[in-house]
Design a protein around this motif. Structure first.
Motif, PDB file in Angstrom:
ATOM      1  N   ASP A   1       0.821  -1.354  -0.155  1.00  0.00           N
ATOM      2  CA  ASP A   1      -0.074   0.024  -0.003  1.00  0.00           C
ATOM      3  C   ASP A   1       0.971   1.191  -0.034  1.00  0.00           C
ATOM      4  N   LEU A   2       1.896   1.172   0.396  1.00  0.00           N
ATOM      5  CA  LEU A   2       3.013   2.184   0.672  1.00  0.00           C
ATOM      6  C   LEU A   2       3.888   2.649  -0.597  1.00  0.00           C
ATOM      7  N   ARG A   3       4.086   1.505  -1.451  1.00  0.00           N
ATOM      8  CA  ARG A   3       4.975   1.461  -2.509  1.00  0.00           C
ATOM      9  C   ARG A   3       5.101   2.622  -3.370  1.00  0.00           C
ATOM     10  N   ALA A   4       3.682   3.038  -3.757  1.00  0.00           N
ATOM     11  CA  ALA A   4       3.433   3.867  -4.846  1.00  0.00           C
ATOM     12  C   ALA A   4       3.157   5.264  -4.240  1.00  0.00           C
ATOM     13  N   GLN A   5       3.366   5.508  -3.022  1.00  0.00           N
ATOM     14  CA  GLN A   5       2.875   6.745  -2.385  1.00  0.00           C
ATOM     15  C   GLN A   5       4.183   7.671  -2.303  1.00  0.00           C
ATOM     16  N   PRO A   6       4.252   8.793  -3.054  1.00  0.00           N
ATOM     17  CA  PRO A   6       5.450   9.613  -3.089  1.00  0.00           C
ATOM     18  C   PRO A   6       5.405  10.586  -2.003  1.00  0.00           C
ATOM     19  N   GLU A   7       4.081  11.072  -1.480  1.00  0.00           N
ATOM     20  CA  GLU A   7       3.993  12.018  -0.633  1.00  0.00           C
ATOM     21  C   GLU A   7       3.761  11.890   0.789  1.00  0.00           C
ATOM     22  N   CYS A   8       4.011  12.797   1.657  1.00  0.00           N
ATOM     23  CA  CYS A   8       3.929  12.487   3.172  1.00  0.00           C
ATOM     24  C   CYS A   8       2.261  12.265   3.720  1.00  0.00           C
ATOM     25  N   ARG A   9       1.560  13.105   3.180  1.00  0.00           N
ATOM     26  CA  ARG A   9       0.117  13.053   3.256  1.00  0.00           C
ATOM     27  C   ARG A   9      -0.365  11.800   2.858  1.00  0.00           C
ATOM     28  N   ALA A  10      -0.057  11.534   1.985  1.00  0.00           N
ATOM     29  CA  ALA A  10      -0.498  10.085   1.600  1.00  0.00           C
ATOM     30  C   ALA A  10      -0.061   8.961   2.353  1.00  0.00           C
ATOM     31  N   VAL A  11       1.068   8.709   2.795  1.00  0.00           N
ATOM     32  CA  VAL A  11       1.707   8.015   3.593  1.00  0.00           C
ATOM     33  C   VAL A  11       0.897   8.120   4.940  1.00  0.00           C
ATOM     34  N   ASP A  12       0.718   9.054   5.344  1.00  0.00           N
ATOM     35  CA  ASP A  12      -0.116   9.340   6.726  1.00  0.00           C
ATOM     36  C   ASP A  12      -1.451   8.579   6.560  1.00  0.00           C
ATOM     37  N   HIS A  13      -2.187   8.543   5.342  1.00  0.00           N
ATOM     38  CA  HIS A  13      -3.582   8.010   5.224  1.00  0.00           C
ATOM     39  C   HIS A  13      -3.270   6.498   5.261  1.00  0.00           C
ATOM     40  N   VAL A  14      -2.479   6.180   4.749  1.00  0.00           N
ATOM     41  CA  VAL A  14      -2.089   4.518   4.511  1.00  0.00           C
ATOM     42  C   VAL A  14      -1.784   4.091   5.885  1.00  0.00           C
ATOM     43  N   LEU A  15      -0.814   4.707   6.689  1.00  0.00           N
ATOM     44  CA  LEU A  15      -0.693   4.070   7.832  1.00  0.00           C
ATOM     45  C   LEU A  15      -1.554   4.307   8.958  1.00  0.00           C
ATOM     46  N   ARG A  16      -2.574   4.922   8.811  1.00  0.00           N
ATOM     47  CA  ARG A  16      -3.566   5.244   9.849  1.00  0.00           C
ATOM     48  C   ARG A  16      -4.759   3.956   9.361  1.00  0.00           C
ATOM     49  N   ARG A  17      -4.784   3.682   8.068  1.00  0.00           N
ATOM     50  CA  ARG A  17      -5.541   2.517   7.589  1.00  0.00           C
ATOM     51  C   ARG A  17      -5.039   1.262   8.228  1.00  0.00           C
ATOM     52  N   HIS A  18      -3.863   1.236   8.400  1.00  0.00           N
ATOM     53  CA  HIS A  18      -3.195  -0.155   8.798  1.00  0.00           C
ATOM     54  C   HIS A  18      -2.882   0.055  10.423  1.00  0.00           C
ATOM     55  N   GLY A  19      -3.507   0.964  10.999  1.00  0.00           N
ATOM     56  CA  GLY A  19      -3.455   0.973  12.571  1.00  0.00           C
ATOM     57  C   GLY A  19      -2.336   1.641  13.209  1.00  0.00           C
ATOM     58  N   VAL A  20      -1.377   2.320  12.396  1.00  0.00           N
ATOM     59  CA  VAL A  20      -0.388   2.992  12.847  1.00  0.00           C
ATOM     60  C   VAL A  20      -0.686   4.193  13.662  1.00  0.00           C
ATOM     61  N   PRO A  21      -0.684   4.321  15.059  1.00  0.00           N
ATOM     62  CA  PRO A  21      -0.789   5.564  15.632  1.00  0.00           C
ATOM     63  C   PRO A  21      -0.041   6.768  15.317  1.00  0.00           C
ATOM     64  N   LEU A  22      -0.477   7.980  14.784  1.00  0.00           N
ATOM     65  CA  LEU A  22       0.242   8.834  14.632  1.00  0.00           C
ATOM     66  C   LEU A  22      -0.200  10.279  15.494  1.00  0.00           C
ATOM     67  N   LEU A  23       0.926  11.158  15.978  1.00  0.00           N
ATOM     68  CA  LEU A  23       0.422  11.956  16.798  1.00  0.00           C
ATOM     69  C   LEU A  23      -0.119  13.235  16.405  1.00  0.00           C
ATOM     70  N   GLN A  24       0.440  13.544  14.757  1.00  0.00           N
ATOM     71  CA  GLN A  24      -0.209  14.523  14.114  1.00  0.00           C
ATOM     72  C   GLN A  24      -1.473  14.586  13.896  1.00  0.00           C
ATOM     73  N   ALA A  25      -2.478  15.782  13.783  1.00  0.00           N
ATOM     74  CA  ALA A  25      -3.598  15.578  13.724  1.00  0.00           C
ATOM     75  C   ALA A  25      -3.956  15.110  12.183  1.00  0.00           C
ATOM     76  N   ALA A  26      -5.038  14.691  12.316  1.00  0.00           N
ATOM     77  CA  ALA A  26      -5.490  13.874  10.899  1.00  0.00           C
ATOM     78  C   ALA A  26      -5.696  14.898   9.798  1.00  0.00           C
ATOM     79  N   ALA A  27      -5.203  14.571   8.397  1.00  0.00           N
ATOM     80  CA  ALA A  27      -5.452  15.532   7.479  1.00  0.00           C
ATOM     81  C   ALA A  27      -6.775  15.597   6.830  1.00  0.00           C
TER      82      ALA A  27
END
Length: 324
Positions: A298-324
């Motif tokens: 899911d990550l391999r084709a994502q070149p931008e940080c915002r898109a990476v954030d979305h992928v990580l959240r979908r996989h249950g990775v907790p992020l401190l920054q506010a959701a975009a």
């Protein structure tokens, strides 16, 4: 059971990943990526950039002491820079005679120096005289350049020059990172030197660790890529545990580590480089965690940080920054 050390891994394990891995536990020490010391006297900020742990008593946030590694081929330059480094009171100074990278070897550094044991002796002697006796001084070597014909001479030269400990990556420069690692050569080196020898190379599991110690005779083992692909390996070894049949609990813990790493990578590097750093680690985790395969795809084709954030959240990775 001996010590477990985290290896220096240029281009892979900088201080961010080093800090995340040592948070898990199990490590008795770690070594930085190399600092190249050539013709100039490096400022303190260079060492602090490679090893921010210097300003934390030389330890990671988890309390693991971090030795700073130097690379070069000029005895005087290395000695001068070692003395400058020691002004910051690191837990230790290490010399790199193992890097197989072309960019390093083309300048006569790293593993290429193993073709000249007399040069190793001169370098070790110069650095030994520059490093105060209360600061440990060690070296890391491979088995040779093209073959193992000078391996024993190189080990003897480093000991005679004053190294107090030796890590042996049980492959030649020519071998690169191709298996197998020749642990039996570590045993041969231990037979000809009196200083402590640490075994390194191709330890990916608890079983590898046991076999490495048995074949090499070394009590202490340095973990490299095996530690990156399985962040819980050192902790399990230290606890005498085995890989759990169900690794869901480890993956759940790992999700928090991934989130921490991603947040910190974005603070360190330019946004265009941050996704690549994360993908590099997730790619290695695929070796041990089936869920990492799904995350990586899911990550391999994502070149931008915002898109990476979305992928990580979908996989249950907790992020401190506010959701975009």
């Amino acid at each position: 059971m001996g010590r477990l050390l985290l290896a220096p891994m240029e281009g892979l394990a900088d201080y961010l990943l080093r800090d995340v891995l040592t948070q898990v536990g199990g490590y008795d020490g770690a070594v930085t990526e190399f600092v190249r010391a050539s013709g100039s006297l490096l400022p303190h900020r260079t060492y602090r950039r490679i090893s921010p742990e210097i300003d934390n008593g030389g330890r990671t946030s988890g309390g693991t002491p971090v030795v700073v590694q130097l690379l070069g081929s000029d005895p005087a330059a290395l000695a001068e820079n070692a003395a400058r480094l020691c002004e910051l009171s690191p837990p230790g100074v290490d010399l790199n005679f193992g890097c197989p990278a072309k960019t390093v070897n083309s300048h006569g550094g790293g593993a290429m120096l193993l073709a000249d044991p007399e040069c190793l002796y001169r370098i070790a002697g110069a650095v030994r005289r520059a490093v105060p006796r209360h600061i440990p001084f060690t070296a890391k070597m491979r088995l040779g350049v093209e073959d193992t014909s000078l391996a024993l001479d190189c080990a003897r030269a480093l000991e005679a020059g004053g190294a107090e400990g030796l890590v042996v990556h049980a492959r030649t420069k020519r071998d690169g990172y191709r298996p197998p690692a020749h642990w039996e050569w570590i045993a041969r080196i231990r037979d000809v030197v009196k200083l402590p020898v640490v075994a390194n190379g191709e330890v990916w599991s608890e079983d590898d660790w046991r076999r490495c110690r048995s074949v090499s005779g070394a009590d202490d083992v340095m973990l490299g890529r095996g530690a990156v692909s399985d962040p819980f390996l050192a902790r399990r070894i230290a606890a005498g545990a085995e890989v759990p049949a169900d690794r869901d609990a480890e993956w759940s813990e790992l999700l928090h580590l991934i989130g921490d790493f991603w947040e910190r990578v974005q603070l360190k590097v330019e946004a265009r480089h941050a996704p690549g750093r994360l993908k590099q680690w997730i790619n290695m985790l695929r070796r041990n965690f089936p869920a990492a395969e799904l995350l990586y795809q899911d990550l391999r084709a994502q070149p931008e940080c915002r898109a990476v954030d979305h992928v990580l959240r979908r996989h249950g990775v907790p992020l401190l920054q506010a959701a975009a």
